[in-house]
Motif scaffolding. Structure first.
Motif, PDB file in Angstrom:
ATOM      1  N   GLY A   1      21.213  95.836  54.869  1.00 23.95           N
ATOM      2  CA  GLY A   1      20.062  96.064  54.000  1.00 23.95           C
ATOM      3  C   GLY A   1      19.770  94.873  53.113  1.00 23.95           C
ATOM      4  O   GLY A   1      18.610  94.490  52.928  1.00 23.95           O
ATOM      5  N   GLY A   2      20.822  94.253  52.560  1.00 21.08           N
ATOM      6  CA  GLY A   2      20.626  93.077  51.725  1.00 21.08           C
ATOM      7  C   GLY A   2      20.129  91.880  52.517  1.00 21.08           C
ATOM      8  O   GLY A   2      19.232  91.144  52.074  1.00 21.08           O
ATOM      9  N   ILE A   3      20.680  91.695  53.713  1.00 16.60           N
ATOM     10  CA  ILE A   3      20.312  90.541  54.543  1.00 16.60           C
ATOM     11  C   ILE A   3      18.854  90.619  54.987  1.00 16.60           C
ATOM     12  O   ILE A   3      18.118  89.635  54.907  1.00 16.60           O
ATOM     13  CB  ILE A   3      21.257  90.447  55.763  1.00 16.60           C
ATOM     14  CG1 ILE A   3      22.643  89.952  55.314  1.00 16.60           C
ATOM     15  CG2 ILE A   3      20.690  89.516  56.821  1.00 16.60           C
ATOM     16  CD1 ILE A   3      23.694  90.036  56.386  1.00 16.60           C
ATOM     17  N   VAL A   4      18.419  91.795  55.465  1.00 19.76           N
ATOM     18  CA  VAL A   4      17.038  91.910  55.942  1.00 19.76           C
ATOM     19  C   VAL A   4      16.042  91.883  54.790  1.00 19.76           C
ATOM     20  O   VAL A   4      14.835  91.685  55.006  1.00 19.76           O
ATOM     21  CB  VAL A   4      16.832  93.185  56.795  1.00 19.76           C
ATOM     22  CG1 VAL A   4      17.729  93.169  58.012  1.00 19.76           C
ATOM     23  CG2 VAL A   4      17.045  94.442  55.973  1.00 19.76           C
ATOM     24  N   ASN A   5      16.526  92.056  53.556  1.00 17.20           N
ATOM     25  CA  ASN A   5      15.659  91.969  52.384  1.00 17.20           C
ATOM     26  C   ASN A   5      15.764  90.629  51.668  1.00 17.20           C
ATOM     27  O   ASN A   5      15.313  90.499  50.529  1.00 17.20           O
ATOM     28  CB  ASN A   5      15.960  93.119  51.419  1.00 17.20           C
ATOM     29  CG  ASN A   5      15.306  94.416  51.847  1.00 17.20           C
ATOM     30  OD1 ASN A   5      14.096  94.582  51.718  1.00 17.20           O
ATOM     31  ND2 ASN A   5      16.103  95.331  52.390  1.00 17.20           N
ATOM     32  N   GLY A   6      16.388  89.635  52.321  1.00 15.90           N
ATOM     33  CA  GLY A   6      16.299  88.277  51.809  1.00 15.90           C
ATOM     34  C   GLY A   6      17.566  87.668  51.262  1.00 15.90           C
ATOM     35  O   GLY A   6      17.577  86.482  50.924  1.00 15.90           O
ATOM     36  N   LEU A   7      18.661  88.431  51.155  1.00 15.21           N
ATOM     37  CA  LEU A   7      19.899  87.875  50.624  1.00 15.21           C
ATOM     38  C   LEU A   7      20.672  87.145  51.720  1.00 15.21           C
ATOM     39  O   LEU A   7      20.555  87.474  52.903  1.00 15.21           O
ATOM     40  CB  LEU A   7      20.785  88.984  50.040  1.00 15.21           C
ATOM     41  CG  LEU A   7      20.233  89.764  48.852  1.00 15.21           C
ATOM     42  CD1 LEU A   7      21.209  90.873  48.463  1.00 15.21           C
ATOM     43  CD2 LEU A   7      19.957  88.856  47.652  1.00 15.21           C
ATOM     44  N   GLY A   8      21.489  86.170  51.332  1.00 11.06           N
ATOM     45  CA  GLY A   8      22.415  85.554  52.266  1.00 11.06           C
ATOM     46  C   GLY A   8      23.648  86.424  52.426  1.00 11.06           C
ATOM     47  O   GLY A   8      23.812  87.450  51.757  1.00 11.06           O
ATOM     48  N   HIS A   9      24.555  86.023  53.317  1.00 13.71           N
ATOM     49  CA  HIS A   9      25.747  86.833  53.595  1.00 13.71           C
ATOM     50  C   HIS A   9      26.601  87.048  52.340  1.00 13.71           C
ATOM     51  O   HIS A   9      27.035  88.169  52.060  1.00 13.71           O
ATOM     52  CB  HIS A   9      26.595  86.163  54.679  1.00 13.71           C
ATOM     53  CG  HIS A   9      25.992  86.243  56.045  1.00 13.71           C
ATOM     54  ND1 HIS A   9      25.461  85.156  56.692  1.00 13.71           N
ATOM     55  CD2 HIS A   9      25.823  87.297  56.894  1.00 13.71           C
ATOM     56  CE1 HIS A   9      24.996  85.524  57.873  1.00 13.71           C
ATOM     57  NE2 HIS A   9      25.209  86.813  58.027  1.00 13.71           N
ATOM     58  N   GLU A  10      26.870  85.960  51.592  1.00 15.41           N
ATOM     59  CA  GLU A  10      27.758  86.094  50.436  1.00 15.41           C
ATOM     60  C   GLU A  10      27.147  86.993  49.372  1.00 15.41           C
ATOM     61  O   GLU A  10      27.823  87.880  48.816  1.00 15.41           O
ATOM     62  CB  GLU A  10      28.067  84.723  49.843  1.00 15.41           C
ATOM     63  CG  GLU A  10      29.031  84.808  48.662  1.00 15.41           C
ATOM     64  CD  GLU A  10      29.295  83.467  48.009  1.00 15.41           C
ATOM     65  OE1 GLU A  10      30.056  83.443  47.020  1.00 15.41           O
ATOM     66  OE2 GLU A  10      28.747  82.447  48.478  1.00 15.41           O
ATOM     67  N   GLU A  11      25.856  86.792  49.070  1.00 17.29           N
ATOM     68  CA  GLU A  11      25.204  87.613  48.054  1.00 17.29           C
ATOM     69  C   GLU A  11      25.060  89.059  48.518  1.00 17.29           C
ATOM     70  O   GLU A  11      25.174  89.984  47.711  1.00 17.29           O
ATOM     71  CB  GLU A  11      23.827  87.027  47.717  1.00 17.29           C
ATOM     72  CG  GLU A  11      23.866  85.735  46.923  1.00 17.29           C
ATOM     73  CD  GLU A  11      24.258  85.962  45.476  1.00 17.29           C
ATOM     74  OE1 GLU A  11      23.417  85.797  44.586  1.00 17.29           O
ATOM     75  OE2 GLU A  11      25.447  86.301  45.225  1.00 17.29           O
ATOM     76  N   ALA A  12      24.812  89.261  49.807  1.00 23.11           N
ATOM     77  CA  ALA A  12      24.725  90.629  50.337  1.00 23.11           C
ATOM     78  C   ALA A  12      26.076  91.332  50.233  1.00 23.11           C
ATOM     79  O   ALA A  12      26.148  92.519  49.892  1.00 23.11           O
ATOM     80  CB  ALA A  12      24.243  90.604  51.787  1.00 23.11           C
ATOM     81  N   ALA A  13      27.170  90.604  50.524  1.00 24.48           N
ATOM     82  CA  ALA A  13      28.506  91.190  50.405  1.00 24.48           C
ATOM     83  C   ALA A  13      28.828  91.503  48.952  1.00 24.48           C
ATOM     84  O   ALA A  13      29.359  92.575  48.628  1.00 24.48           O
ATOM     85  CB  ALA A  13      29.541  90.229  50.984  1.00 24.48           C
ATOM     86  N   ARG A  14      28.491  90.572  48.060  1.00 22.13           N
ATOM     87  CA  ARG A  14      28.738  90.791  46.626  1.00 22.13           C
ATOM     88  C   ARG A  14      27.978  92.017  46.135  1.00 22.13           C
ATOM     89  O   ARG A  14      28.533  92.862  45.423  1.00 22.13           O
ATOM     90  CB  ARG A  14      28.313  89.550  45.851  1.00 22.13           C
ATOM     91  CG  ARG A  14      28.521  89.642  44.349  1.00 22.13           C
ATOM     92  CD  ARG A  14      27.939  88.424  43.667  1.00 22.13           C
ATOM     93  NE  ARG A  14      27.999  88.504  42.227  1.00 22.13           N
ATOM     94  CZ  ARG A  14      27.111  87.951  41.414  1.00 22.13           C
ATOM     95  NH1 ARG A  14      26.094  87.263  41.916  1.00 22.13           N
ATOM     96  NH2 ARG A  14      27.228  88.071  40.104  1.00 22.13           N
ATOM     97  N   PHE A  15      26.690  92.129  46.501  1.00 26.86           N
ATOM     98  CA  PHE A  15      25.881  93.270  46.086  1.00 26.86           C
ATOM     99  C   PHE A  15      26.451  94.565  46.662  1.00 26.86           C
ATOM    100  O   PHE A  15      26.519  95.597  45.976  1.00 26.86           O
ATOM    101  CB  PHE A  15      24.442  93.056  46.558  1.00 26.86           C
ATOM    102  CG  PHE A  15      23.444  94.002  45.928  1.00 26.86           C
ATOM    103  CD1 PHE A  15      23.584  94.445  44.628  1.00 26.86           C
ATOM    104  CD2 PHE A  15      22.335  94.430  46.651  1.00 26.86           C
ATOM    105  CE1 PHE A  15      22.665  95.306  44.040  1.00 26.86           C
ATOM    106  CE2 PHE A  15      21.403  95.293  46.078  1.00 26.86           C
ATOM    107  CZ  PHE A  15      21.567  95.726  44.780  1.00 26.86           C
TER     108      PHE A  15
END
Length: 282
Positions: A186-200
């Motif tokens: 969900g984070g990746i398809v909404n514009g986040l990178g892998h690290e930020e998506a994992a952190r979120f």
């Protein structure tokens, strides 16, 4: 339940709750594959699993304690300090905390209303195996849909997209779908990178897992035997250390493979394990 079984479940919980491979799916498949179905149906199994989740949540709190401290302090300064005196870091931290709050609402609300019904409906091992395969396909899909542009910082994620990530998280109520995996996609398809998506994903998971565990503690202490409480304590400790190590490895991994198809190996794992488990039980 024997101590060895408790430790095995704790290791499995600590490793799979945070990796994008579905701890709930593994928790259903393991007893079926090893012939421990009666153990899973025992009245003491649920409180034991609650204790393992508490260990996982405490590991997340420890690993991200600097983040949580910065987010809370930044939010307090944002609430009490004039705009002219605010630091940009305080604004960023306040915004991230607001994003976590907003994204937690749909997942938490749907979980509260539907979790028991969904888990009863989809709790068969074969169904969990099928959805584990589906989880692998979702991980592949997330990488395919990922923007080729560099991921945006978490604090720049629009609130509407954060809430959408929270809706993705609700899919993990179905055994076989991974909370962290679905939330990362969900984070990746909404514009986040892998690290930020994992952190979120990990920030979102902490209050939900911790809250569910804390609510069950009084009931567990009141209604269950000293033996299961002892095993629960042992399991929680093992789950805590396993989850902390898993988080450390995953964050380093996603930071190192930011521009690559970082979710693909987990997708392959889900496809292989889900397919093998379904074949074994057929």
């Amino acid at each position: 339940m024997h101590t060895q079984q408790a430790i095995l479940f704790a290791l499995l919980q600590g490793a799979t709750e945070l990796a994008p491979v579905s701890s709930l799916g593994h928790g259903i498949l393991l007893p079926a594959v090893l012939g421990w179905k009666s153990l899973q149906m025992h009245k003491d199994f649920l409180p034991f699993m609650v204790a393992l989740h508490l260990g996982t949540a405490l590991a997340l709190l420890l690993y991200f304690y600097r983040d949580w401290t910065a987010l809370c302090l930044g939010f307090l300064r944002w609430m009490t300090t004039s705009k002219a005196q605010l630091l940009k870091s305080d604004v960023d931290h306040a915004r991230i905390l607001l994003l976590v709050m907003g994204a937690s609402i749909p997942g938490g609300l749907l979980g509260f209303l539907l979790e028991k019904k969904i888990r009863v409906l989809f709790q068969s091992p074969k169904t969990a195996a099928i959805f584990l395969v589906a989880n692998g396909l979702v991980l592949f899909g997330g990488e395919i849909l990922k923007s080729r542009k560099k991921g945006i910082p978490l604090q720049d994620l629009p609130m509407g997209r954060a809430v959408l990530v929270g809706l993705f998280q609700a899919v993990a109520l179905i055994p076989g779908f991974s909370r962290s995996g679905i939330t990362m996609v969900g984070g990746i398809v909404n514009g986040l990178g892998h690290e930020e998506a994992a952190r979120f994903s990990f920030l979102l998971a902490t209050p939900i897992i911790l809250g569910a565990g804390v609510l069950e503690i009084p009931k567990m202490l009141r209604d269950h035997s000293p033996q299961i409480l002892h095993l629960s304590l042992v399991g929680a400790i093992v789950s805590f250390f396993t989850a902390w190590l898993t988080t450390f490895i995953l964050m380093k991994y996603f930071r190192s493979f930011e521009t690559s198809k970082a979710l693909v190996p987990f997708g392959v794992y889900c496809l292989l394990v889900g397919s093998a488990a379904y074949w074994y039980m057929s």
